[in-house]
Write a protein that holds these residues in place. Structure first.
Motif, PDB file in Angstrom:
ATOM      1  N   ILE B  48       3.127  -7.478  13.873  1.00 52.32           N
ATOM      2  CA  ILE B  48       1.824  -7.595  13.202  1.00 52.32           C
ATOM      3  C   ILE B  48       1.067  -8.823  13.743  1.00 52.32           C
ATOM      4  CG2 ILE B  48       0.749  -8.203  10.973  1.00 52.32           C
ATOM      5  CD1 ILE B  48       2.742  -6.252   9.645  1.00 52.32           C
ATOM      6  N   VAL B  49       1.795  -9.914  13.945  1.00 51.47           N
ATOM      7  CA  VAL B  49       1.159 -11.118  14.495  1.00 51.47           C
ATOM      8  C   VAL B  49       0.747 -10.876  15.954  1.00 51.47           C
ATOM      9  CG1 VAL B  49       1.468 -13.565  15.047  1.00 51.47           C
ATOM     10  CG2 VAL B  49       2.382 -12.649  12.911  1.00 51.47           C
ATOM     11  N   ASP B  52      -2.528  -9.152  15.992  1.00 49.89           N
ATOM     12  CA  ASP B  52      -3.601 -10.073  15.626  1.00 49.89           C
ATOM     13  C   ASP B  52      -3.964 -10.980  16.805  1.00 49.89           C
ATOM     14  OD1 ASP B  52      -5.389 -11.643  14.252  1.00 49.89           O
ATOM     15  OD2 ASP B  52      -3.919 -12.619  12.966  1.00 49.89           O
ATOM     16  N   VAL B  59      -3.619  -6.527  10.382  1.00 44.74           N
ATOM     17  CA  VAL B  59      -2.904  -5.612   9.487  1.00 44.74           C
ATOM     18  C   VAL B  59      -2.540  -6.430   8.258  1.00 44.74           C
ATOM     19  CG1 VAL B  59      -0.863  -4.152   9.214  1.00 44.74           C
ATOM     20  CG2 VAL B  59      -1.998  -4.293  11.428  1.00 44.74           C
ATOM     21  N   THR B  60      -3.061  -6.084   7.091  1.00 36.20           N
ATOM     22  CA  THR B  60      -2.837  -6.940   5.931  1.00 36.20           C
ATOM     23  C   THR B  60      -1.696  -6.451   5.051  1.00 36.20           C
ATOM     24  OG1 THR B  60      -4.608  -5.730   4.850  1.00 36.20           O
ATOM     25  CG2 THR B  60      -5.175  -7.890   5.761  1.00 36.20           C
ATOM     26  N   ASP B  61      -1.390  -5.176   5.105  1.00 36.57           N
ATOM     27  CA  ASP B  61      -0.281  -4.664   4.290  1.00 36.57           C
ATOM     28  C   ASP B  61       0.886  -4.292   5.202  1.00 36.57           C
ATOM     29  OD1 ASP B  61       1.460  -3.454   2.595  1.00 36.57           O
ATOM     30  OD2 ASP B  61      -0.055  -2.233   1.567  1.00 36.57           O
ATOM     31  N   PRO B  62       2.019  -5.024   5.057  1.00 36.40           N
ATOM     32  CA  PRO B  62       3.143  -4.737   5.952  1.00 36.40           C
ATOM     33  C   PRO B  62       3.618  -3.271   5.865  1.00 36.40           C
ATOM     34  CG  PRO B  62       3.727  -6.406   4.284  1.00 36.40           C
ATOM     35  CD  PRO B  62       2.265  -6.149   4.151  1.00 36.40           C
TER      36      PRO B  62
END
Lengths: 344, 85, 395
Positions: B48-49, B52, B59-62
């Motif tokens: 996710i990082v 970004d 992506v805010t919700d894993p």
């Protein structure tokens, strides 16, 4: 209360202590101010997928614990108790620098997770699927001794029949530099402080002896701060609790590291000067918070084999039978500990 | 698209420190998590990082990771559609 | 051998004394706010912060100007001293007294400020040594005057519950007569960013056991208990606040950070604690849950609670909506709340709960409730699958 036996032990240190030998090929390094641990071939023990997030401390601990468990015949211990003085500093430093360097952005969790002090014990448990008691002690030079004390109590209180207990510490160049800045570690061989190192030592303690038993472990005690004048009564008080006089101790394993606090060890040695042989070992291993785990490994093997490695003998002594052994350690006048072992 | 897939494979190997894995070992349609490459929820947070940092995708919700990281095919199309840098 | 609790000291987002903490718990006043003392990029987040600055804490403690206490050490010294005063211990080293402290972040609050600065100037190098977890404990021991058996436990968020167990075992095996036990952790960028990178921080107020919970608020604080052997108490005749009736620790052995779906570790910890206390689950009338309000913890804990209590579910609340998650201090802070619950015969409310979870039947107590509580159970779980349970009894 149950008696407690050391049924297995394994050590990784700046010497080749992981190959089954007993310091026959040990060398004393008088040049370097940091002695790195001689690392085993991790790949032989841990798969690449499993090891990809593991720092040196975790790997050393997993391998030393696997060897100790293997020797003891215990596959899953009732409890896992770990000591680490500085914790997983490789990952702590990584995460800390990432926070500062990236102004708290784009941070990933792996090094944070791996920086947690109990990650070593947790990963051993995860690998063994061990759902038992799992504690981690982080208190400078008594981190390992605290774990040992807890392990003894778990057996005494019949909460566990056997316990995997160990100590581990790793080093980073920056952490070493910080210790040098404040004079705790030597910057070069002539400066004050001690020669630093790293390593791991793991043991299986149990309430019943086996064929592999090294010694019985009578007790451990800790004391946060003592003056040199208070030291003799701390030692004799502990011995008396176990119905022993200084004259009944055959071997003292002392933690002299060459810094200005060695006066404590001299005072302790003086107490036993007419009775016991005193051996020092940090010229082989350097100093680190859980180096007492090496001292325990050393003392256990001396008792079992009734033999002191040549390199440790202060002079060509012929020793009598080694029955009672006392390990004394402190660091910079703090965190004093005594471990009492008996031949079985 | 093939270039992006190759790029993603290399980045995954690097970021997750997958020693002994080469891009050729990762099939485009094979699951990345659980079976297959054997990645777990911590790896998902690492990826996710990565999205970004390298592609400007937040992506805010894993939980969304389950779909996005299903396979290299799924990931490549997600990146192609959403990247902002 | 019974283990008596004779003193308690606490500093948290909801107060700097037992009375202040009790007041907030009774009247449902949260301590979760924006941060005043912590410098972080994530300043939109809410925290359970102690509103004393470092300078103020140092003044309260009477520390010299050149002291090298981290915030963690100051919070710890403050609460530990309060615990000894509460126990009315006169000469601390007259009996064999130890200190078992817990911390996870330790001196990191100073290290993260000065890490690169250490090299440039000598001014802040005094904090290099106080970074160590063990040194935080040494500073607290020095402050309260304990000479003897002193050590530190660090098992993430169950640390201080484990310190309580270690202390109890030292008394049970006759090694100590009295032991100060507890934990301390200050807010730090290190943990804020760590939990943020795990994506388990809520952007609002934490809502334990709610179907729409989004994560935790980090908190800070310290709490210490004075444990004493009954033999010592017979000689000194001081009042007993509660007894530590049982305790247990187990490992989930499932994942490095997440809890298993069945809550196996939590189940085993509660089972062990009940067995040591010699109690049936039905004897427990209040559970102070770990209840961090992360998606993962609350479901796992709820399942473990359902496995233990079946259809005899006691009243349950998580007090983290008051304090935030205080990490290594959480176990001892919540131990004190469990004892206060028994002392005042009150179940404290689980704030912010609205919607029950679909997967389980559990619903926490949402309002203050008067109730006969003879036994209270407190859970604390940490990374690395570390699961701990304490059971306190009134008599």
């Amino acid at each position: 209360m149950s008696k407690v036996y050391i049924n297995a032990g394994a050590a990784i240190s700046a010497q080749a202590t992981f190959d089954g030998g007993f310091l026959e090929n040990a060398v004393i390094n008088r040049q370097d101010v940091f002695l790195p641990a001689i690392e085993p071939d991790y790949k032989a023990f841990i798969s690449p997928v499993a090891s990809r997030r593991m720092s040196k401390a975790v790997k050393m601990a997993i391998i030393a614990s696997a060897q100790a468990l293997n020797e003891s015949g215990v596959s899953v211990p009732d409890a896992i108790i770990t000591g680490t003085g500085a914790g997983c500093i490789i990952d702590s430093e990584k995460f800390l620098k990432a926070i500062i360097d990236n102004d708290e952005q784009f941070l990933t969790p792996t090094s944070f997770i791996q920086s947690t002090h109990n990650t070593v014990g947790a990963q051993i448990a995860l690998g063994l699927n061990c759902k038992g008691y799992n504690f981690t002690y982080v208190n400078g030079a008594v981190s390992f001794e605290s774990a040992l004390l807890d392990a003894i109590m778990q057996i005494e209180l019949q909460q566990a029949n056997n316990v995997l207990v160990g100590g581990v510490d790793e080093m980073t160049p920056y952490f070493l530099e910080l210790q040098q800045m404040i004079g705790h570690a030597k910057s070069d061989i002539a400066t004050v402080g001690s020669v630093q190192s790293e390593g791991a030592g793991f043991f299986v303690l149990a309430n019943t002896p086996t064929e592999s038993t090294y010694a019985a472990i009578e007790d451990v005690t800790l004391y946060n701060k003592l003056s040199i004048a208070e030291l003799p009564s701390f030692i004799t008080g502990f011995l008396r609790k176990h119905h022993l006089e200084p004259s009944q101790i055959d071997l003292v394993v002392a933690g002299n590291n060459g810094d200005v606090f060695d006066d404590y060890y001299d005072k302790a040695a003086h107490l036993f000067r007419n009775y016991a042989i005193t051996v020092q070992y940090k010229q082989l291993t350097g100093e680190y918070f859980t180096v007492s785990a090496f001292a325990l490994w050393l003392a256990s093997r001396i008792i079992k084999e009734q033999h002191i490695p040549e390199i440790l003998k202060p002079h060509a002594v012929k020793h009598k039978a080694i029955k009672n052994v006392l390990i004394y350690n402190q660091y910079r006048g703090l965190d004093h500990s005594l471990i009492l072992l008996k031949r079985v | 698209m093939e270039l992006l897939k190759e790029e993603l494979k290399n980045k995954i190997i690097e970021v997750l420190n997958l020693e002994e894995v080469v891009p050729g070992d990762i099939a485009d349609d094979a699951p990345l998590f659980g079976e297959g490459l054997g990645l777990d929820s911590i790896d998902a947070l690492e990826l996710i990082v990565l999205l970004d940092k390298d592609y400007g995708i937040k992506v805010t919700d894993p939980k969304d990771g389950k779909v996005i990281f299903k396979s290299i095919n799924a990931l490549a199309s997600f990146v192609a559609e959403n990247k902002t840098k | 051998m019974r283990i008596a609790v004779t003193g308690m000291g606490i500093i948290s987002a909801i107060g700097t004394s037992l009375e202040e903490n009790l007041y907030h718990l009774k009247y449902g006043v949260t301590g979760i706010t924006r941060s005043e003392n912590l410098s972080t990029r994530h300043n939109g987040l809410l925290f359970g912060e102690v509103k004393f600055s470092n300078e103020h804490l140092a003044r309260l403690l009477g520390l010299p100007a050149d002291n090298n206490f981290s915030r963690t050490a100051m919070l710890g010294a403050y609460a530990a001293q309060q615990a000894l005063e509460n126990a009315a211990v006169k000469d601390i080293n007259h009996s064999r007294t130890g200190l078992i402290s817990a911390s996870s972040v330790s001196g990191m609050d100073m290290t993260e400020k000065y890490l690169y600065d250490f090299k440039e100037s000598a001014e802040h190098r005094k904090y290099i040594d106080s970074h160590h977890t063990g040194n935080v404990t040494h500073q607290i021991a020095g402050y309260i005057g304990v000479k003897g058996l002193v050590t530190t436990i660090s098992t993430a968020c169950s640390s201080s519950a484990n310190a309580i167990m270690m202390g109890a075992n030292l008394i049970r095996t006759g090694r100590l007569d009295r032991v100060v036990v507890g934990g301390t952790d200050a807010l730090a960028k290190f943990t804020v960013n760590g939990f943020n990178s795990l994506m388990i921080l809520t952007d609002g107020y934490n809502r334990p056991f709610d179907a729409n919970r989004k994560g935790l608020n980090l908190g800070e604080g310290a709490a210490y208990l004075v444990l004493e052997s009954e033999t010592l108490l017979k000689k000194e005749d001081r009042p007993v606040l509660a007894y530590l009736a049982g305790y247990g620790n187990a490992n989930d052995a499932y994942h490095q950070t997440a809890s298993s779906e069945t809550g196996e570790g939590a189940f085993l910890a509660m089972e062990k604690a009940l067995a040591l206390a010699g109690l049936e689950p039905g004897a427990i009338s209040y559970v102070n849950a770990h209840g961090t309000a992360t998606v993962n913890n609350d479901l796992s804990e709820a399942r473990a609670l359902e496995r233990i209590f079946g259809n005899q579910m006691p009243d349950i609340s998580s007090t983290k909506p008051f304090t935030g998650h205080t990490l290594a201090a959480a176990g001892s802070i919540e131990a004190i709340y469990s004892i206060l619950a028994m002392k005042h015969q009150l179940v404290f409310p689980n704030l912010n709960f609205q919607t029950p979870m679909e997967e389980v039947a559990i619903q926490p107590q949402q309002t203050l409730k008067e109730k006969k509580i003879d036994f209270a159970l407190s859970n604390s779980f940490g990374f690395g699958g570390n699961c701990s349970t304490l059971i306190f009894s009134k008599k």
